[in-house]
Write a protein that holds these residues in place. Structure first.
Motif, PDB file in Angstrom:
ATOM      1  N   LEU A  23       0.837  -1.200   0.000  1.00 36.57           N
ATOM      2  CA  LEU A  23       0.000   0.000   0.000  1.00 36.57           C
ATOM      3  C   LEU A  23       0.870   1.247   0.000  1.00 36.57           C
ATOM      4  N   THR A  24       0.598   2.155  -0.962  1.00 38.65           N
ATOM      5  CA  THR A  24       1.363   3.403  -1.013  1.00 38.65           C
ATOM      6  C   THR A  24       0.417   4.577  -0.812  1.00 38.65           C
ATOM      7  N   VAL A  25       0.778   5.435   0.126  1.00 35.05           N
ATOM      8  CA  VAL A  25      -0.047   6.629   0.350  1.00 35.05           C
ATOM      9  C   VAL A  25       0.455   7.724  -0.583  1.00 35.05           C
ATOM     10  N   VAL A  26      -0.338   8.057  -1.560  1.00 33.77           N
ATOM     11  CA  VAL A  26       0.054   9.098  -2.527  1.00 33.77           C
ATOM     12  C   VAL A  26      -0.238  10.468  -1.957  1.00 33.77           C
ATOM     13  N   SER A  27      -1.386  10.525  -1.266  1.00 31.80           N
ATOM     14  CA  SER A  27      -1.796  11.801  -0.685  1.00 31.80           C
ATOM     15  C   SER A  27      -2.618  11.491   0.545  1.00 31.80           C
ATOM     16  N   SER A  28      -2.523  12.359   1.555  1.00 34.97           N
ATOM     17  CA  SER A  28      -3.350  12.190   2.749  1.00 34.97           C
ATOM     18  C   SER A  28      -3.523  13.548   3.407  1.00 34.97           C
ATOM     19  N   PRO A  29      -4.547  13.687   4.236  1.00 38.58           N
ATOM     20  CA  PRO A  29      -4.757  14.976   4.906  1.00 38.58           C
ATOM     21  C   PRO A  29      -3.603  15.354   5.823  1.00 38.58           C
ATOM     22  N   TYR A  30      -2.728  14.358   6.092  1.00 38.88           N
ATOM     23  CA  TYR A  30      -1.612  14.618   6.998  1.00 38.88           C
ATOM     24  C   TYR A  30      -0.366  15.061   6.257  1.00 38.88           C
ATOM     25  N   TYR A  31      -0.431  15.191   4.979  1.00 39.92           N
ATOM     26  CA  TYR A  31       0.728  15.647   4.211  1.00 39.92           C
ATOM     27  C   TYR A  31       0.677  17.158   4.037  1.00 39.92           C
ATOM     28  N   ASP A  32       1.831  17.692   3.830  1.00 38.61           N
ATOM     29  CA  ASP A  32       1.963  19.152   3.693  1.00 38.61           C
ATOM     30  C   ASP A  32       1.499  19.563   2.288  1.00 38.61           C
ATOM     31  N   MET A  33       0.550  20.498   2.217  1.00 43.02           N
ATOM     32  CA  MET A  33       0.055  20.875   0.893  1.00 43.02           C
ATOM     33  C   MET A  33       0.774  22.080   0.292  1.00 43.02           C
ATOM     34  N   THR A  34       1.613  22.738   1.093  1.00 44.31           N
ATOM     35  CA  THR A  34       2.175  23.989   0.581  1.00 44.31           C
ATOM     36  C   THR A  34       2.946  23.786  -0.717  1.00 44.31           C
TER      37      THR A  34
END
Ligand SMILES: O=C(O)CCC(=O)C(=O)O
Ligand SMILES: [Fe+2]
Length: 838
Positions: free
Chosen positions: A611-622
């Protein structure tokens, strides 16, 4: 006066019961002489005066120049009486004799027949006393066709006739039929109507009633009309035979402008090579018409270059003779069987007013065939009779459905003009055509779209109102769904009832306001289906496609037809992310500690695969934002996850195989704009060039496919009834699916709700290009056979779509790409009927 006063009379029709049985011997006698002089209308021989006595046939022995006898018969050959005829036909030697008529007044109908060697001939012919106004009424119409045009340009022959357009918008067809007779017949239905109108001014209905009584017919329809000119006839050339219809079809010839010498021959059959010598002629009299029926050969002949008659074809139309009559294509107004059948039971009304025209004619709606030419060449091509049969609408032969709206227009015209009824915004007509008058009535009233939405107290716009698409009489019932085929009559009645419903309810009642624009027939067969009982059998489907014909206008609104039950939403606001977090915890991640400062690992082992997390609410969006964008204005980042080897190679192959078996077709895109009825279309689009098919039937039932679906169900925690059938996709080199979103706002209003999640499956990887690219997330997948790509289409609050997950399928540059979409809906998808699905 030598003429016996007790010569059998043209008795008032219906005033007696004719005796039945063999012909009396007296009538089988050979020729008798006419008794000399008198002041008959023919000058040569007295015409017996009509009296209503039937008892005197034996005493009716005319002398002098009368030399044959002939009988009054009805169509059952029952004898009414006899009249003499006379011998000195000036034009033909050796003929048996001419028929002589008594004076007939309006409505008198005298069935006639010649007798030859004891055999009655011309079985269905009758003389008809015509109303005074009839000839002049028709002559005035003929004058409007610009006579010079007709006489100075005789048409060549039947096939090379020509159209004459008159200044009053009439269209006539002018052709010369065999020999010397020119026919000028209506070239379109409006002109046909104009002709019938003149007939009704002349009280034709009265005459028709007499004829119907004489021949014991229930009804008569004036189905075809024309003018005929005997121009330059030098011999008896124009021989015609009425079809054999069992006594139900007639033509009434009305003299309009004739010299005494213009005549008509009536004979028995065409076997006698000298036929024109063998039977008598009838000379026209000004207010007497002749009605010619079955199997009667007849001809206008000779001598009067200015002779003009009107011909009105009459029939008691039924299922048997309609095809026979319809088979005789031969005028500019082809007698389509359907058209004829639709005239069954129609009769001209006695009133002279135009308003009663509807009694006489059935509005008819006929569809063009498939191979009709385009508009530009119509004029030339529609001269061809067959073309006019095949393409009646294009060639303007029959009334188009629009005129079914005649009554509606009358209705609108009868309303007072409502000055208050206006649009206050230019956008109103767009709103109306997108169905918002129905779905958003309050907003539309606020915008002031009363006119476009037909909301006014008195909806005063015939312009906007429509019953929908043209209705047809045919339905190719390939699936055998029609249990009872409706008659044309029933279909037409349904159209009439629809009009009545519109005028009586929809357009006047407040509770129907919202549906005035949308309550239509969206399919050409609506009236057909409704007449066959489908409004009951297929209530839901019909209320989407045919709310007008089913009188179910409020159900045109899909929110009423297909109610939305938000109680059944599978997840609640805020729960969207739970699924992804559960996956991580299944992979051993402690999700309780996750935060921006403690983001999840990008790669973990899940029981279902890497399983690879490509995007999550815990990643930095800046890093994803432009300089001028503020993080606080953005929704949180969504979860986007891939799981490798989610499918086995076998599972991928099975899905590809099923796709090929089902057959891939050009993909469509869901249109977010609704039509007036609130339905959405699937449109082919340049932004999606690939092909697809849905995994149904054998594919869906395949145990291996079920295994895949079970796994997705287990993974998502959302039961299988929330999924659309797997969509199998295929991209060839050069194909792509440009940036789009899987969320469709229109789904919000549908029973199954929006697509909350997408599970995309890569079924192979032996191609180049074809990655799935999320531009806002700066991510492009690297397709691997068996890999799952999962993302959310809505924000976690379930209030709106997630703008982060716009995505595209990049162009395949080499090889073939196969994939599959599993779309998960907020509410039950599987039990939603088709008619609620768009
Ligand atoms: O083919 C892909 O990579 C994505 C397809 C897709 O986005 C779709 O079919 O909606
Ligand atoms: Fe997509």
């Amino acid at each position: 006066d030598d003429v016996p006063s007790d010569v059998p009379a043209p008795a008032p029709v219906g005033a007696h019961t004719p005796p039945v049985g063999p012909l009396p011997d007296a009538l089988l006698d050979d020729e008798e002489e006419c008794s000399s002089s008198g002041s008959g209308i023919k000058g040569a021989c007295d015409v017996p005066t009509a009296t209503p006595s039937l008892d005197a046939e034996e005493t009716a022995k005319p002398t002098g120049r009368f030399y044959c006898s002939h009988s009054y018969v009805n169509r059952h050959y029952e004898l009414f009486g006899s009249l003499p005829c006379y011998s000195d036909n000036p034009y033909r030697s050796g003929s048996i004799g001419d028929f002589v008529t008594p004076d007939l007044s309006d409505g008198d109908t005298v069935p006639v027949a010649w007798r030859n060697g004891g055999k009655l001939v011309g079985e269905y012919a009758a003389l008809v006393g015509l109303p005074d106004g009839l000839s002049s009424s028709l002559l005035s119409l003929y004058d409007e066709i610009e006579q010079p045009n007709v006489s100075s340009n005789p048409a060549a022959d039947e096939d090379n006739g020509r159209f004459i357009s008159t200044t009053n918008d009439q269209l006539w067809w002018h052709a010369e039929t065999s020999g010397c007779v020119q026919h000028i017949s209506p070239g379109d239905e409006a002109t046909h109507d104009a002709f019938l109108e003149r007939l009704s001014i002349g009280h034709l209905d009265h005459t028709l009633r007499s004829i119907a009584k004489t021949y014991e017919l229930e009804t008569l329809t004036a189905y075809e009309v024309s003018f005929a000119r005997s121009a330059n006839c030098s011999s008896l050339e124009d021989l015609e035979v009425q079809p054999e219809t069992g006594g139900y079809a007639y033509k009434l010839v009305i003299p309009l402008s004739l010299r005494m010498t213009a005549s008509m021959v009536i004979i028995d059959d065409g076997k006698d090579p000298d036929w024109h010598l063998s039977r008598g002629t009838y000379s026209y009299q000004s207010s007497v018409g002749i009605c010619i029926g079955d199997n009667v050969q007849h001809s206008i002949f000779d001598v009067d270059p200015t002779g003009l008659v009107a011909i009105v074809h009459l029939a008691e139309i039924d299922e048997v003779n309609a095809p026979m009559i319809g088979g005789m294509v031969g005028s500019a107004f082809p007698l389509h069987v359907d058209w004829l059948e639709s005239q069954i039971g129609r009769h001209y009304d006695i009133k002279n007013e135009k308003a009663t025209m509807s009694q006489g004619r059935r509005r008819f709606h006929l569809a063009d065939g498939d191979d009709c030419p385009d508009e530009s060449t119509v004029e030339e091509q529609c001269r061809d009779i067959q073309m006019r049969v095949d393409c009646p609408v294009l060639c303007n032969v029959y009334v188009s459905t629009q005129t079914a709206n005649d009554q509606i227009e009358l209705f609108f015209a009868s309303l007072p003009i409502d000055d208050e009824c206006i649009d206050e915004s230019n956008e109103c007509s767009d709103f109306a055509s997108s169905g918002m008058c129905m779905t958003d009535m309050e907003e539309m009233i606020e915008y002031g779209c009363n006119w476009s939405c037909l909301y006014c107290q008195v909806p005063s716009s015939a312009e906007l109102f429509s019953l929908g698409v043209d209705q047809v009489f045919e339905y190719d019932d390939e699936e055998g769904l029609v249990t009872r085929v409706p008659s044309h009559q029933e279909i037409l009645e349904r159209i009439d009832q629809t009009v009545t419903h519109m005028i009586g309810t929809v357009l006047v009642q407040d509770d129907h306001k919202a549906y005035r624009i949308s309550c239509r027939n969206y399919q050409p067969q609506c009236s057909y289906w409704a007449a066959s009982g489908w409004c009951e059998t297929y209530a839901g489907w019909m209320s989407q496609h045919c709310p007008a014909a089913c009188f179910t206008c409020p159900l045109a609104d899909h929110t009423k037809r297909c109610p939305v039950d938000k109680e059944t939403n599978v997840i609640q606001p805020g729960e969207m992310n739970f699924m992804y977090e559960r996956w991580l915890s299944e992979a051993g991640v402690d999700i309780s500690t996750l935060s921006l400062d403690n983001p999840p690992p990008t790669s973990v082992d899940h029981p279902f695969g890497k399983l690879t997390v490509v995007s999550s609410p815990y990643y930095d969006m800046t890093r994803l934002l432009d300089d001028d964008e503020d993080e606080d204005d953005q929704p949180p980042l969504p979860w986007v996850i891939t799981i490798e080897d989610f499918l086995t190679g076998e599972e991928c192959d099975v899905l590809i195989k099923h796709g090929s078996e089902l057959g891939y077709e050009q993909s469509t895109q869901y249109s977010n704009t609704a039509d007036v009825g609130g339905s959405h279309e699937f449109i082919e689009s340049e932004s999606r060039t690939s092909t697809n098919t849905f995994c149904q039937g054998d594919c869906d039932a395949d145990p291996i496919v079920r295994g895949v679906i079970d796994r997705i169900v287990e993974m998502s925690g959302i039961t299988a009834n929330h999924y659309e059938k797997l969509q199998l996709v295929r991209y060839e080199v050069g194909q792509y699916y440009k940036e789009h979103h899987d969320y469709a706002s229109a789904h919000e209003e549908l029973p199954f709700g929006p697509r909350i999640l997408t599970f995309f499956l890569y079924l192979n990887d032996d191609y180049e290009g074809g990655g799935t690219s999320f531009n806002y997330l700066s991510f492009t997948s690297n397709p691997k056979r068996g890999m799952l790509l999962a993302w959310s289409n809505m924000q976690s609050d379930l209030q709106s779509m997630d703008d982060w997950t716009w995505h595209e399928a990049l162009t395949v540059t080499k090889g073939l790409k196969y994939g599959a979409n599993a779309w998960v809906h907020l509410r039950d998808y599987s039990s939603v009927p088709d008619y609620c699905s768009n």
